[in-house]
Enzyme design. Structure first.
Site, PDB file in Angstrom:
ATOM      1  N   GLN A  52      -3.957  -9.722   4.579  1.00 39.87           N
ATOM      2  CA  GLN A  52      -3.147  -9.271   3.451  1.00 39.87           C
ATOM      3  C   GLN A  52      -1.649  -9.444   3.692  1.00 39.87           C
ATOM      4  O   GLN A  52      -0.874  -9.414   2.738  1.00 39.87           O
ATOM      5  CB  GLN A  52      -3.441  -7.808   3.118  1.00 39.87           C
ATOM      6  CG  GLN A  52      -4.810  -7.595   2.509  1.00 39.87           C
ATOM      7  CD  GLN A  52      -5.033  -6.152   2.182  1.00 39.87           C
ATOM      8  OE1 GLN A  52      -5.495  -5.372   3.029  1.00 39.87           O
ATOM      9  NE2 GLN A  52      -4.700  -5.770   0.958  1.00 39.87           N
ATOM     10  N   CYS A 100      -6.670  -1.922  -4.597  1.00 40.02           N
ATOM     11  CA  CYS A 100      -6.307  -2.758  -3.454  1.00 40.02           C
ATOM     12  C   CYS A 100      -4.820  -3.058  -3.505  1.00 40.02           C
ATOM     13  O   CYS A 100      -4.271  -3.333  -4.580  1.00 40.02           O
ATOM     14  CB  CYS A 100      -7.112  -4.053  -3.499  1.00 40.02           C
ATOM     15  SG  CYS A 100      -6.804  -5.176  -2.116  1.00 40.02           S
ATOM     16  N   HIS A 142     -14.458  -2.339   2.433  1.00 40.20           N
ATOM     17  CA  HIS A 142     -13.413  -2.984   1.627  1.00 40.20           C
ATOM     18  C   HIS A 142     -12.464  -3.786   2.520  1.00 40.20           C
ATOM     19  O   HIS A 142     -12.173  -4.954   2.246  1.00 40.20           O
ATOM     20  CB  HIS A 142     -12.644  -1.910   0.845  1.00 40.20           C
ATOM     21  CG  HIS A 142     -11.485  -2.431   0.076  1.00 40.20           C
ATOM     22  ND1 HIS A 142     -11.479  -2.510  -1.296  1.00 40.20           N
ATOM     23  CD2 HIS A 142     -10.272  -2.894   0.478  1.00 40.20           C
ATOM     24  CE1 HIS A 142     -10.323  -3.015  -1.701  1.00 40.20           C
ATOM     25  NE2 HIS A 142      -9.571  -3.249  -0.635  1.00 40.20           N
ATOM     26  N   HIS A 146     -11.874  -8.338   3.364  1.00 47.15           N
ATOM     27  CA  HIS A 146     -10.675  -9.185   3.417  1.00 47.15           C
ATOM     28  C   HIS A 146     -10.776 -10.232   4.530  1.00 47.15           C
ATOM     29  O   HIS A 146     -10.215 -11.324   4.414  1.00 47.15           O
ATOM     30  CB  HIS A 146      -9.418  -8.342   3.643  1.00 47.15           C
ATOM     31  CG  HIS A 146      -8.926  -7.647   2.419  1.00 47.15           C
ATOM     32  ND1 HIS A 146      -8.403  -8.322   1.339  1.00 47.15           N
ATOM     33  CD2 HIS A 146      -8.871  -6.338   2.109  1.00 47.15           C
ATOM     34  CE1 HIS A 146      -8.038  -7.449   0.420  1.00 47.15           C
ATOM     35  NE2 HIS A 146      -8.326  -6.232   0.845  1.00 47.15           N
TER      36      HIS A 146
END
Length: 178
Positions: A52, A100, A142, A146
């Protein structure tokens, strides 16, 4: 420590499969982890994956005592999880609302395994082996998604339960979800 820009959905770097961490305890790894915790806190996040922030490594962090984005969620222990593996345990699947940091201002209902075992390593390479259930298990799944290039909207099956946080949850501070 530094707050990094969080990549947004649409950035192709979020769709890559991250590479395993091969060296533990290095100053670079410790700096990255510290930066990730600072970035997560600045964004009111419950967790953050290295991809991210544009770092292609199998590294996630998560945890909080109270989170303004999920005010009813129980605390999750602050954790550094490197090269994670998730094993599904009994307990079935449960639907729940997710948001998110890479998909700001939106929420959707996603089915996740209710009870999991996750293993991996901490920053020093010490093994981690935990069982999680409920929201804790949801957060782990979750964040680990990623690492495989999966964003939660890819798991939404009913788009009547996907939309803007400000519309779906008007009681929440809209600036906390950006």
């Amino acid at each position: 420590m530094a707050v990094h820009e969080i990549l947004k959905m649409g950035d192709p770097r979020l769709l890559r499969v991250a590479k395993p961490v091969t060296e533990f305890g290095t100053p670079e790894l410790k700096r990255l982890i510290a930066d990730m915790f600072e970035t997560m806190a600045a964004a009111n996040g419950a967790g953050l994956a290295a991809p991210q922030i544009g770092v292609d490594l199998r590294l996630v962090i998560f945890g909080y005592t109270k989170n303004v984005r999920y005010p009813d969620a129980p605390p999750v222990p602050p954790t550094v999880l490197i090269n994670p593996v998730i094993e599904v345990l009994d307990g079935g699947r449960t639907e729940g609302w997710e948001g998110c940091l890479s998909v700001p201002g939106l929420r959707g209902v996603v089915a996740r395994d209710e009870r999991i075992r996750y293993t991996g390593f901490d920053a020093e390479g010490t093994p981690i082996d935990r069982i999680a259930e409920g929201f804790h298990a949801r957060v782990v799944q979750h964040e680990c998604d990623h690492l495989d290039g999966i964003l939660y909207p890819m798991r939404v099956t009913d788009f009547t339960r996907f939309g803007f946080t400000s519309v779906l949850f008007p009681e929440l501070d809209p600036s906390a979800d950006d």
